[in-house]
Design an enzyme around this catalytic site. Structure first.
Site, PDB file in Angstrom:
ATOM      1  N   PHE A 254       0.820  -1.222   0.000  1.00  0.00           N
ATOM      2  CA  PHE A 254       0.000   0.000   0.000  1.00  0.00           C
ATOM      3  C   PHE A 254       0.851   1.268   0.000  1.00  0.00           C
ATOM      4  CE2 PHE A 254      -4.627   0.351   0.224  1.00  0.00           C
ATOM      5  CZ  PHE A 254      -4.911  -0.927  -0.227  1.00  0.00           C
ATOM      6  N   CYS A 265     -15.220   2.712  -0.633  1.00  0.00           N
ATOM      7  CA  CYS A 265     -14.892   2.551   0.795  1.00  0.00           C
ATOM      8  C   CYS A 265     -13.923   3.594   1.328  1.00  0.00           C
ATOM      9  CB  CYS A 265     -14.338   1.148   1.026  1.00  0.00           C
ATOM     10  SG  CYS A 265     -15.501  -0.114   0.490  1.00  0.00           S
TER      11      CYS A 265
HETATM   12  C1  UGA Z   1     -10.709  -1.366   0.844  1.00  0.00           C
HETATM   13  C2  UGA Z   1      -9.850  -2.090   1.902  1.00  0.00           C
HETATM   14  O1  UGA Z   1      -8.572  -2.408   1.335  1.00  0.00           O
HETATM   15  C3  UGA Z   1     -10.532  -3.371   2.378  1.00  0.00           C
HETATM   16  O2  UGA Z   1      -9.776  -3.983   3.410  1.00  0.00           O
HETATM   17  C4  UGA Z   1     -11.935  -3.010   2.915  1.00  0.00           C
HETATM   18  O3  UGA Z   1     -12.650  -4.169   3.319  1.00  0.00           O
HETATM   19  C5  UGA Z   1     -12.721  -2.306   1.808  1.00  0.00           C
HETATM   20  O4  UGA Z   1     -12.012  -1.132   1.388  1.00  0.00           O
HETATM   21  C6  UGA Z   1     -14.055  -1.946   2.394  1.00  0.00           C
HETATM   22  O5  UGA Z   1     -14.091  -1.102   3.289  1.00  0.00           O
HETATM   23  O6  UGA Z   1     -15.056  -2.582   2.040  1.00  0.00           O
HETATM   24  P1  UGA Z   1     -11.141  -1.774  -1.768  1.00  0.00           P
HETATM   25  O7  UGA Z   1     -11.974  -0.533  -1.711  1.00  0.00           O
HETATM   26  O8  UGA Z   1     -11.654  -2.971  -2.473  1.00  0.00           O
HETATM   27  O9  UGA Z   1     -10.774  -2.249  -0.269  1.00  0.00           O
HETATM   28  O10 UGA Z   1      -9.778  -1.380  -2.499  1.00  0.00           O
HETATM   29  P2  UGA Z   1      -8.251  -1.287  -2.106  1.00  0.00           P
HETATM   30  O11 UGA Z   1      -7.533  -2.454  -2.608  1.00  0.00           O
HETATM   31  O12 UGA Z   1      -8.086  -0.926  -0.692  1.00  0.00           O
HETATM   32  O13 UGA Z   1      -7.805  -0.036  -3.003  1.00  0.00           O
HETATM   33  C7  UGA Z   1      -8.372   1.248  -2.754  1.00  0.00           C
HETATM   34  C8  UGA Z   1      -7.786   2.268  -3.685  1.00  0.00           C
HETATM   35  O14 UGA Z   1      -6.447   2.555  -3.320  1.00  0.00           O
HETATM   36  C9  UGA Z   1      -7.748   1.880  -5.166  1.00  0.00           C
HETATM   37  O15 UGA Z   1      -8.191   2.996  -5.921  1.00  0.00           O
HETATM   38  C10 UGA Z   1      -6.288   1.579  -5.426  1.00  0.00           C
HETATM   39  O16 UGA Z   1      -5.907   1.829  -6.752  1.00  0.00           O
HETATM   40  C11 UGA Z   1      -5.608   2.559  -4.483  1.00  0.00           C
HETATM   41  N1  UGA Z   1      -4.245   2.161  -4.056  1.00  0.00           N
HETATM   42  C12 UGA Z   1      -4.059   1.016  -3.366  1.00  0.00           C
HETATM   43  C13 UGA Z   1      -3.175   2.998  -4.344  1.00  0.00           C
HETATM   44  O17 UGA Z   1      -3.328   4.064  -4.973  1.00  0.00           O
HETATM   45  N2  UGA Z   1      -1.922   2.647  -3.911  1.00  0.00           N
HETATM   46  C14 UGA Z   1      -1.695   1.497  -3.220  1.00  0.00           C
HETATM   47  O18 UGA Z   1      -0.527   1.248  -2.852  1.00  0.00           O
HETATM   48  C15 UGA Z   1      -2.790   0.669  -2.952  1.00  0.00           C
END
Ligand code: UGA
Length: 438
Positions: A254, A265
Site C-alpha cells: 500500500f 470505501c
Molecule cells: C478497501 C480495503 O482495502 C478493504 O480492506 C476493505 O474491506 C474495503 O475497502 C471496504 O471497506 O469494504 P477496496 O476498496 O476494495 O478495499 O480497495 P483497495 O484495494 O483498498 O484499493 C483502494 C484504492 O487505493 C484503489 O483505488 C487503489 O488503486 C488505491 N491504491 C491502493 C493505491 O493508490 N496505492 C496502493 O498502494 C494501494
C-alpha cells in the site's frame, strides 16, 4: 455444524458473504428488496464484476444451500444468525455516513427474530451505531437484551471471495457470551484453519474497520505526498517506497504512488470518521484526514497539469484515459480517480475518450458526456495524449508498437509501464512521483 442464516442486503458485501457462508456449509437465504437483483442472482449472476464470484454463486445455488428472496419469511424465524450487509453511503451534502438502510433492516428483521438468535452487523458504520441499533432492536422486538454483534468485513474488491473465505482476521464485537458462541460456530471452518478470532466490545469492532481504512488511506496519501516532493526535487517516489518498505515496521504494501485511492470505501470511510469524531467532540484527533483526502484529490490535478504543460491548452485536444474502474479487476467506478481525471480533462475543454475492459456500462449511465470506446486499439487512434489511470493487465502488457495515436505521449498514472519499451516505440513518457528523461 451447519447453521441457518440470512444475509440481508445483497450488494458487494452481502452477495460475497452469502456465497462464502454457503460454501462453508451453512444454509443461507439472501434477502434483498430489489426484484431485479434477485432475478439476476438466481441465475447465478452477481451483477457486478468480481473474478470467480459468478462461478461460485452458481455452484452454491446448485447445492441447494443458497437461495434468494425479496423479504423475510418463515425461514427467518428458524434462522440462528441474521447478517446485515446493507450499504452506508455518504450522506448527500455531508461527510457523515447514512445509516438509514441499517435502521430499516433492523425493523424488518425484528418481526421474525427469535430471542436466542443473533443479529450481526457487517456494514461499515460510525462508532456508536451498534449500540443505538441494539436499543432500536429491543424496542422493536420487546426483548430486554437482544443479541446484536458487530463483525466488520475487510474484503477487497477484486479478491472478495478469497478474502471472505481466508480473512487475515475475524473481528467480532459482542455484548454477551451467547453471541460469541454463535459467531464461533458460524466461523468454525475459518477458525479451525487458523484465522485469528478477535473478540471485542461493539464500539471497538466498529472502530477497527474505520481505523483500518483510515490507515490504508493514510499510507497511500503519505507516499503521494512524498511523490509531490519527489516531483519538484528530482527524487523518485517509487524507489523511495521500495527503500523505506524494507523496514519491516513500515512494510512495502500500500505504498504505490500514483493517481490515488478511490472506490466505495476508502474515500467515504475517512470522511465518515472525520464526521463522527467531530460529533464526539474530538474532531482534532483525525483532522489530518482532511489532508489525506486533499493530497489524494490533488493527484488528479497533477495529471491535468502535466497534460496542460505538454499540450498547451486542453481545448479540443483528444485525450484517452485508460481505465474507468477505481482499481483493476473491478467494474466499480465510485469515486474513481480515473473517472475524476476524465471529467477534469473534459471540463478543461478536451475531447475525452475512456477505455476500460469491464467498467464502461457504469460510466455510460452517469456520464453521457464522455466518449466510451471498448476496443483498446481503436481507442488510441489519433489521440493527442494518453493517461494510464487504472493498472489493468491489458494496459501493463500492451505492446506500444501496436497502437497508433496522433501524438505519442503517455502519462503513467500508476507507475506500471516499462518506460524503456514505450520510449523505444517513440513515446514520450511522463509518470507521477518521478522525473523521466525522454
Ligand atoms: C478497501 C480495503 O482495502 C478493504 O480492506 C476493505 O474491506 C474495503 O475497502 C471496504 O471497506 O469494504 P477496496 O476498496 O476494495 O478495499 O480497495 P483497495 O484495494 O483498498 O484499493 C483502494 C484504492 O487505493 C484503489 O483505488 C487503489 O488503486 C488505491 N491504491 C491502493 C493505491 O493508490 N496505492 C496502493 O498502494 C494501494
Amino acid at each position: 455444524m451447519a447453521m441457518k442464516i440470512t444475509v440481508i442486503g445483497l450488494g458487494y458485501l452481502g452477495t460475497t458473504h452469502a456465497v462464502a457462508m454457503a460454501k462453508v456449509g451453512h444454509q443461507v437465504i439472501g434477502i434483498e428488496p430489489n426484484q431485479h437483483r434477485i432475478d439476476c442472482l438466481v441465475q447465478g449472476k452477481a451483477g457486478f464484476f468480481e473474478p470467480g464470484l459468478d462461478e461460485e454463486l452458481a455452484a452454491q445455488l446448485a447445492t441447494g444451500r443458497l437461495a434468494f428472496k425479496q423479504a423475510h419469511d418463515e425461514f427467518s424465524r428458524d434462522a440462528d444468525i441474521h447478517f446485515i450487509c446493507v450499504g452506508t453511503p455518504q450522506t448527500a451534502g455531508s461527510m457523515a455516513a447514512d445509516t438509514s438502510y441499517l435502521e430499516s433492516a433492523i425493523r424488518d428483521v425484528a418481526l421474525y427474530l427469535r430471542e436466542d438468535a443473533l443479529v450481526v452487523g457487517k456494514s461499515t458504520v460510525p462508532v456508536g451505531t451498534a449500540s443505538k441499533l441494539t436499543a432500536q432492536l429491543a424496542q422493536d422486538t420487546g426483548f430486554t437484551a437482544p443479541n446484536l454483534a458487530w463483525n466488520p468485513e475487510f474484503l477487497r474488491e477484486g479478491t472478495a471471495l478469497e478474502d471472505s473465505l481466508n480473512p487475515d482476521r475475524l473481528v467480532v464485537g459482542v455484548t454477551n457470551s451467547r453471541s460469541e458462541e454463535l459467531l464461533r460456530e458460524v466461523f468454525a471452518p475459518m477458525i479451525s484453519a487458523g484465522v485469528p478470532f478477535l473478540v471485542t466490545d461493539l464500539a471497538t469492532a466498529e472502530l477497527v474497520k474505520a481505523a483500518a481504512n483510515a490507515f490504508l488511506a493514510t499510507k497511500i496519501s503519505f507516499i503521494n505526498a512524498m511523490a509531490e516532493i519527489a516531483e519538484v526535487s528530482g527524487a523518485d517516489a517509487t524507489q523511495l517506497a521500495n527503500a523505506i518498505g524494507y523496514d519491516e515496521r513500515i512494510g512495502n504494501k500500500f505504498l504505490r504512488n500514483g493517481v490515488g485511492f478511490g472506490g466505495g470505501c476508502l474515500p467515504k470511510d475517512i470522511r465518515a470518521l472525520i464526521a463522527r469524531a467531530e460529533e464526539l467532540g474530538v474532531g482534532e484527533s483525525v483532522s489530518y484526514l482532511h489532508e489525506i483526502d486533499k493530497i489524494n484529490l490533488r493527484r488528479r490535478d497533477r495529471v491535468i497539469a502535466l497534460l496542460t504543460k505538454e499540450l498547451g491548452s486542453l481545448q479540443a485536444k483528444k485525450i484517452l484515459i485508460l481505465g474507468a474502474a477505481f482499481k483493476p479487476d473491478s467494474d466499480d467506478v465510485r469515486d474513481s480517480p480515473a473517472l475524476g481525471i476524465a471529467l477534469l480533462a473534459k471540463a478543461a475543454g478536451a475531447e475525452v475518450i475512456v477505455h476500460d475492459p469491464v467498467a464502461l456500462h457504469g460510466v455510460a449511465l452517469k456520464h453521457p458526456e464522455l466518449e466510451l470506446q471498448q476496443d483498446l486499439l481503436k481507442a488510441f487512434i489519433g489521440v493527442d495524449a494518453v493517461v494510464l489511470a487504472t493498472e489493468w493487465k491489458e494496459y501493463r502488457e500492451l505492446d506500444p508498437k501496436s497502437v497508433n495515436p496522433g501524438n505519442k505521449f503517455i502519462i503513467d498514472g500508476r507507475n506500471v509501464l516499462d518506460v524503456a519499451l514505450w520510449q523505444q516505440a517513440g513515446f514520450k513518457v511522463l509518470a507521477l512521483g518521478r522525473t523521466i528523461t525522454n
